[in-house]
Design a protein around this motif. Sequence first.
Motif, PDB file in Angstrom:
ATOM      1  N   GLY A  36       0.769  -1.241   0.000  1.00 59.03           N
ATOM      2  CA  GLY A  36       0.000   0.000   0.000  1.00 59.03           C
ATOM      3  C   GLY A  36       0.794   1.281   0.000  1.00 59.03           C
ATOM      4  N   LEU A  37       2.101   1.235   0.220  1.00 59.53           N
ATOM      5  CA  LEU A  37       2.884   2.467   0.271  1.00 59.53           C
ATOM      6  C   LEU A  37       2.927   3.166  -1.081  1.00 59.53           C
ATOM      7  N   TRP A  38       2.983   2.378  -2.125  1.00 55.84           N
ATOM      8  CA  TRP A  38       3.098   2.982  -3.455  1.00 55.84           C
ATOM      9  C   TRP A  38       1.849   3.769  -3.849  1.00 55.84           C
ATOM     10  N   GLU A  39       0.766   3.563  -3.126  1.00 58.03           N
ATOM     11  CA  GLU A  39      -0.482   4.276  -3.429  1.00 58.03           C
ATOM     12  C   GLU A  39      -0.589   5.605  -2.694  1.00 58.03           C
ATOM     13  N   LEU A  40       0.371   5.889  -1.815  1.00 58.12           N
ATOM     14  CA  LEU A  40       0.289   7.076  -0.965  1.00 58.12           C
ATOM     15  C   LEU A  40       1.194   8.196  -1.453  1.00 58.12           C
ATOM     16  N   ASP A  41       0.738   9.426  -1.276  1.00 55.21           N
ATOM     17  CA  ASP A  41       1.581  10.593  -1.498  1.00 55.21           C
ATOM     18  C   ASP A  41       2.292  10.881  -0.183  1.00 55.21           C
ATOM     19  N   LEU A  42       3.570  10.540  -0.117  1.00 55.19           N
ATOM     20  CA  LEU A  42       4.324  10.687   1.118  1.00 55.19           C
ATOM     21  C   LEU A  42       5.084  12.009   1.194  1.00 55.19           C
ATOM     22  N   ARG A  43       4.832  12.901   0.242  1.00 60.00           N
ATOM     23  CA  ARG A  43       5.523  14.189   0.274  1.00 60.00           C
ATOM     24  C   ARG A  43       4.966  15.081   1.385  1.00 60.00           C
ATOM     25  N   ARG A  44       3.712  14.879   1.735  1.00 56.04           N
ATOM     26  CA  ARG A  44       3.101  15.675   2.809  1.00 56.04           C
ATOM     27  C   ARG A  44       3.231  14.934   4.131  1.00 56.04           C
ATOM     28  N   PRO A  45       3.627  15.624   5.192  1.00 51.78           N
ATOM     29  CA  PRO A  45       3.787  14.951   6.492  1.00 51.78           C
ATOM     30  C   PRO A  45       2.459  14.398   6.993  1.00 51.78           C
ATOM     31  N   ALA A  46       2.553  13.321   7.758  1.00 49.95           N
ATOM     32  CA  ALA A  46       1.360  12.665   8.269  1.00 49.95           C
ATOM     33  C   ALA A  46       1.655  12.034   9.619  1.00 49.95           C
ATOM     34  N   LEU A  47       0.577  11.682  10.305  1.00 49.99           N
ATOM     35  CA  LEU A  47       0.669  10.947  11.563  1.00 49.99           C
ATOM     36  C   LEU A  47       0.383   9.485  11.245  1.00 49.99           C
ATOM     37  N   PHE A  48       1.394   8.631  11.381  1.00 46.72           N
ATOM     38  CA  PHE A  48       1.238   7.202  11.146  1.00 46.72           C
ATOM     39  C   PHE A  48       0.747   6.551  12.435  1.00 46.72           C
ATOM     40  N   VAL A  49      -0.385   5.846  12.357  1.00 44.30           N
ATOM     41  CA  VAL A  49      -1.000   5.248  13.545  1.00 44.30           C
ATOM     42  C   VAL A  49      -1.234   3.768  13.275  1.00 44.30           C
ATOM     43  N   GLY A 159      -1.134  -1.433   9.603  1.00 46.65           N
ATOM     44  CA  GLY A 159      -1.140  -2.630  10.427  1.00 46.65           C
ATOM     45  C   GLY A 159       0.134  -3.413  10.200  1.00 46.65           C
ATOM     46  N   SER A 160       0.525  -4.190  11.195  1.00 40.88           N
ATOM     47  CA  SER A 160       1.681  -5.074  11.036  1.00 40.88           C
ATOM     48  C   SER A 160       1.317  -6.455  11.560  1.00 40.88           C
ATOM     49  N   TYR A 220       4.781  -8.459   7.721  1.00 41.72           N
ATOM     50  CA  TYR A 220       3.962  -7.798   6.709  1.00 41.72           C
ATOM     51  C   TYR A 220       3.446  -6.477   7.273  1.00 41.72           C
ATOM     52  N   PHE A 221       3.525  -5.445   6.456  1.00 40.45           N
ATOM     53  CA  PHE A 221       3.043  -4.124   6.839  1.00 40.45           C
ATOM     54  C   PHE A 221       2.055  -3.654   5.763  1.00 40.45           C
ATOM     55  N   GLY A 222       0.893  -3.210   6.201  1.00 41.30           N
ATOM     56  CA  GLY A 222      -0.102  -2.713   5.261  1.00 41.30           C
ATOM     57  C   GLY A 222      -0.516  -1.290   5.613  1.00 41.30           C
ATOM     58  N   PHE A 223      -0.610  -0.426   4.613  1.00 39.11           N
ATOM     59  CA  PHE A 223      -0.898   0.993   4.825  1.00 39.11           C
ATOM     60  C   PHE A 223      -2.195   1.370   4.123  1.00 39.11           C
ATOM     61  N   ILE A 257      -4.913  -5.054   9.388  1.00 37.89           N
ATOM     62  CA  ILE A 257      -4.486  -6.290  10.034  1.00 37.89           C
ATOM     63  C   ILE A 257      -5.191  -7.487   9.390  1.00 37.89           C
ATOM     64  N   GLY A 258      -6.512  -7.370   9.183  1.00 40.68           N
ATOM     65  CA  GLY A 258      -7.257  -8.449   8.537  1.00 40.68           C
ATOM     66  C   GLY A 258      -6.760  -8.718   7.129  1.00 40.68           C
ATOM     67  N   ARG A 259      -6.498  -7.661   6.398  1.00 42.31           N
ATOM     68  CA  ARG A 259      -5.966  -7.787   5.038  1.00 42.31           C
ATOM     69  C   ARG A 259      -4.645  -8.537   5.042  1.00 42.31           C
ATOM     70  N   LEU A 260      -3.759  -8.207   5.981  1.00 40.15           N
ATOM     71  CA  LEU A 260      -2.441  -8.835   6.036  1.00 40.15           C
ATOM     72  C   LEU A 260      -2.522 -10.294   6.453  1.00 40.15           C
ATOM     73  N   LEU A 261      -3.431 -10.619   7.371  1.00 44.13           N
ATOM     74  CA  LEU A 261      -3.583 -12.013   7.783  1.00 44.13           C
ATOM     75  C   LEU A 261      -4.045 -12.869   6.617  1.00 44.13           C
TER      76      LEU A 261
END
Length: 284
Positions: A36-49, A159-160, A220-223, A257-261
Motif C-alpha cells: 500500500g505504500l506505493w499508493e500514498l503521497d508521502l511528500r506531505r507529512p502525516a501521523l502514522f498510527v 497494520g503489522s 507484513y506491513f499494510g498501509f 491487520i485483517g488484510r495482512l492475515l
Amino acid sequence: MPSPESALPAFQPLSPRQVRRNFALPRRWFAPEFLGLWELDLRRPALFVGNHTLFGLTDAPLMIEHLYTQYGVMLRGLGDRGHFQVPFWGDFLVRNGMVLGTPENCAALMRSGQHVLVFPGGGREVMRRKGEAYRLIWKQRSGFARLAIEHGYDIIPFGSVGPDESYRILLDASDIQASAPWRWLSRRLPLTEFTRGGDMIPPLARGLGPTLLPRPQRYYFGFGQRIATAHLQGREGDKEVVWELREQVARAVEQQIGRLLRYRAEDRLQTWSLLRRWLAPLQV
C-alpha cells in the motif's frame, strides 16, 4: 542530552546507505513486505498510527528503515515513558529520532512538519497476554486524534502482522499476578503502582527453540489511505468529533491487520521456504 520532556533534542539521522547496511541482518531474517505504500503521497507529512506488537522491538525499526531508505521519509516515533527510564536505552532511542510521547512533543513535531509515528496502545499493547495477538488495546486513548485535528494533520493507518508469532508466551501478566511470589511481594512493595496496575508486566516468552531469538516469521506491513483532518480544525475540543476520528482510525488499522492475515495465509505457501515454515509456525 536534553531531557526528552524539554525542547525537542537535535536529531541528525544516519545516511540512508548506513541505515540500510545496519539493517541487513534483520531484513534478511524477517523478509518484510510492505503493501500500500506505493499508493500514498508521502511528500506531505502525516501521523502514522498502527498496532503495537508483542515487545515491539523488531517490526517498528524495520518499518522506519524502509520508509527512510526507500521513500526518504523519516518517522519520528513517540515513545512510552518507560523507555526513557532505562539507562542507556532511552539515550539510544533519542539518538535514533524517538521522543517522549507527550502532547507537547507531538505538537512540536507537527509544527515543524515532520512525519510522526504513534502506537496508541503504548506499553500495554507491547506487553501482550495470551490470546491477544493483533488486538488493538487502546483503552480510552484519543489524544492522537485530538492533536491531528488541532494541527490539520492527515492520519495514515497501518497494520503489522508477524511479530506476535515470533514468540510464544509462556506466562503472561495475569499468570504472574496470580502467583504466590507476586502476591507476597505486592504486600511489601508498591508493585501495582510500579507496573501501572499490571499493564507493564512483560510476559515470560520464548522464541526459536528455548532461546529469546525471535522466530523468523515473515513480517507484513499494510498501509491504508490517508484520513484527512484539515476540515475538522478548530473542533479538537469537541469530544464526540475526536472520538469519532479515533474510532475511524481504529477500524482502518483493524482492516489492514485483517488484510495482512489473509495475504499471509496465501503468501506463506507460495513464497516461504520450507526452512522458514518449519522454524516459524503460526500456532505458537
